[in-house]
Design a protein around this motif. Sequence first.
Motif, short mmCIF file in Angstrom:
data_model
loop_
_atom_site.label_atom_id
_atom_site.label_comp_id
_atom_site.label_asym_id
_atom_site.label_seq_id
_atom_site.Cartn_x
_atom_site.Cartn_y
_atom_site.Cartn_z
N UNK A 227 0.85 -1.19 0.00
CA UNK A 227 0.00 0.00 0.00
C UNK A 227 0.89 1.25 0.00
N UNK A 228 0.35 2.31 -0.58
CA UNK A 228 1.05 3.61 -0.50
C UNK A 228 0.06 4.64 0.03
N UNK A 229 -0.11 4.68 1.38
CA UNK A 229 -1.03 5.67 1.94
C UNK A 229 -0.54 7.09 1.66
N UNK A 230 -1.37 8.07 1.86
CA UNK A 230 -1.09 9.50 1.67
C UNK A 230 -1.12 9.95 0.21
N UNK A 231 -0.45 9.20 -0.71
CA UNK A 231 -0.17 9.74 -2.05
C UNK A 231 -1.44 10.18 -2.78
N UNK A 232 -2.50 9.38 -2.70
CA UNK A 232 -3.74 9.73 -3.41
C UNK A 232 -4.45 10.84 -2.64
N UNK A 233 -4.44 12.06 -3.20
CA UNK A 233 -4.96 13.22 -2.48
C UNK A 233 -6.45 13.09 -2.15
N UNK A 234 -7.19 12.34 -3.00
CA UNK A 234 -8.63 12.21 -2.76
C UNK A 234 -8.94 11.27 -1.60
N UNK A 235 -7.98 10.45 -1.19
CA UNK A 235 -8.17 9.59 -0.01
C UNK A 235 -6.83 9.34 0.68
N UNK A 236 -6.33 10.38 1.38
CA UNK A 236 -5.00 10.31 2.00
C UNK A 236 -4.87 9.17 3.00
N UNK A 237 -5.97 8.77 3.60
CA UNK A 237 -5.90 7.64 4.53
C UNK A 237 -6.25 6.32 3.85
N UNK A 238 -6.35 6.35 2.53
CA UNK A 238 -6.64 5.12 1.79
C UNK A 238 -5.38 4.28 1.64
N UNK A 239 -5.49 3.22 0.89
CA UNK A 239 -4.36 2.30 0.77
C UNK A 239 -3.52 2.61 -0.47
N UNK A 240 -4.09 2.58 -1.66
CA UNK A 240 -3.43 2.89 -2.94
C UNK A 240 -2.42 1.82 -3.34
N UNK A 241 -2.72 1.09 -4.43
CA UNK A 241 -1.86 -0.02 -4.86
C UNK A 241 -0.51 0.45 -5.37
N UNK A 242 0.55 -0.21 -4.93
CA UNK A 242 1.90 0.21 -5.30
C UNK A 242 2.83 -1.00 -5.35
N UNK A 243 3.91 -0.84 -6.10
CA UNK A 243 4.94 -1.89 -6.14
C UNK A 243 6.30 -1.25 -5.95
N UNK A 244 7.18 -1.96 -5.28
CA UNK A 244 8.57 -1.53 -5.12
C UNK A 244 9.46 -2.73 -5.33
N UNK A 245 10.33 -2.63 -6.34
CA UNK A 245 11.24 -3.72 -6.65
C UNK A 245 12.66 -3.25 -6.32
N UNK A 246 13.35 -4.02 -5.48
CA UNK A 246 14.65 -3.58 -4.94
C UNK A 246 15.77 -4.46 -5.47
N UNK A 247 16.84 -3.85 -5.96
CA UNK A 247 18.08 -4.57 -6.27
C UNK A 247 19.08 -4.21 -5.18
N UNK A 248 19.58 -5.23 -4.50
CA UNK A 248 20.37 -5.04 -3.28
C UNK A 248 21.71 -5.78 -3.43
N UNK A 249 22.80 -5.07 -3.18
CA UNK A 249 24.14 -5.66 -3.32
C UNK A 249 24.89 -5.47 -2.00
N UNK A 250 25.36 -6.56 -1.41
CA UNK A 250 26.11 -6.47 -0.15
C UNK A 250 25.27 -5.80 0.93
N UNK A 251 23.97 -6.08 0.94
CA UNK A 251 23.08 -5.54 1.98
C UNK A 251 22.63 -4.11 1.72
#
Length: 269
Positions: A227-251
Amino acid sequence: MFSLLTLALASTASAACTRSFLQDIAATYIKAQTAGTPSLLPLNTPLTYVENDLHPALNASVLTTPLSIDFHRSVYDTTTCSTYTELNANSSSHPYVIVTLIRVDAATSKITTIDSVVSDDGDWIFDAKAHLSYALTEKWDPIPAEKRDTREVLLAAANAYLNQWGNVSLPVPLGTPCARLEGGLYTGSRNASSNSCFMPAFPMPLTVGNRRWVIDEEMGTVGMLNDFPFLEASKPNGTTPSSNMFYIVGGLIRYIHENTVCATRMCGR
Ligand SMILES: *[C@@H]1O[C@H](CO)[C@@H](O)[C@H](O)[C@H]1NC(C)=O
Ligand SMILES: *[C@@H]1O[C@H](CO)[C@@H](O)[C@H](O)[C@H]1NC(C)=O
Ligand SMILES: *[C@@H]1O[C@H](CO)[C@@H](O)[C@H](O)[C@H]1NC(C)=O
Ligand SMILES: *[C@@H]1O[C@H](CO)[C@@H](O)[C@H](O)[C@H]1NC(C)=O
Ligand SMILES: *[C@@H]1O[C@H](CO)[C@@H](O)[C@H](O)[C@H]1NC(C)=O
């Protein structure tokens, strides 16, 4: 005797969730989305199908829209028998960037869950063309066997980043370089060698919930849906679908790809 042996062989074969099996699943997913034909996939009955946190019928889903796919990257989690795919359909008449998490029942080799974040025009900084050109500049090389992080380290880094949205004082293991591709906006566009991933404080307290993830130690990647709360101005306390893909090297986090689906154009901002 015969039946016991048969049973043993059958269970060995069916319980194996190998990387090559998951590669086949992801390749079939790309074929199905390209053709607009979800029935190409080995689907379980029942199937949990989620699209932007809603549950449309499969025959009304984005999977029924044939797409011309310019770029895709998949990662594979043999521990949970899951895949996570980012795809860019810049060349389609209706461009999309789609991120999909697929869960498979290792015992039957059938897909039990398809969970997608489907972004297009009007979503947060959406720009398929820019997304594609920046994505193609990055190198998400496999991590050499002796340098791989554990699942725990990878997940902790991804979670630390999302936790910090709710409290800007929390530490996040960001590397140098680190760049975030947020829709079509690239924080590394000024200086790709610098760390530009830091997220400034949000104007309200928030908790990033509904986290679902795939961990690929070989690719140093955590694929997260959240979820990405806040971002959607019309419902700041809403959930809002989001994705985050992380590439991590040595932590340390190197790349983050974020896609967020707005209820109103550009989330009303
Ligand atoms: C989609 O599938 C449902 C359930 O199988 C069916 O009732 C409906 O008519 C189908 N819709 C279309 C557009 O094919
Ligand atoms: C993305 O699509 C646009 C419109 O079809 C095209 O002009 C552009 O060259 C494409 N970008 C890339 C990087 O392929
Ligand atoms: C934010 O994190 C810092 C550092 O861990 C901690 O001291 C502080 O209590 C946290 N603030 C809130 C509101 O949780
Ligand atoms: C880019 O970032 C790197 C690492 O922080 C720094 O060493 C370098 O001086 C920067 N280059 C420019 C042109 O600012
Ligand atoms: C949204 O949540 C914030 C912080 O939890 C709270 O202060 C505010 O009253 C809520 N707003 C609405 C419209 O519910």
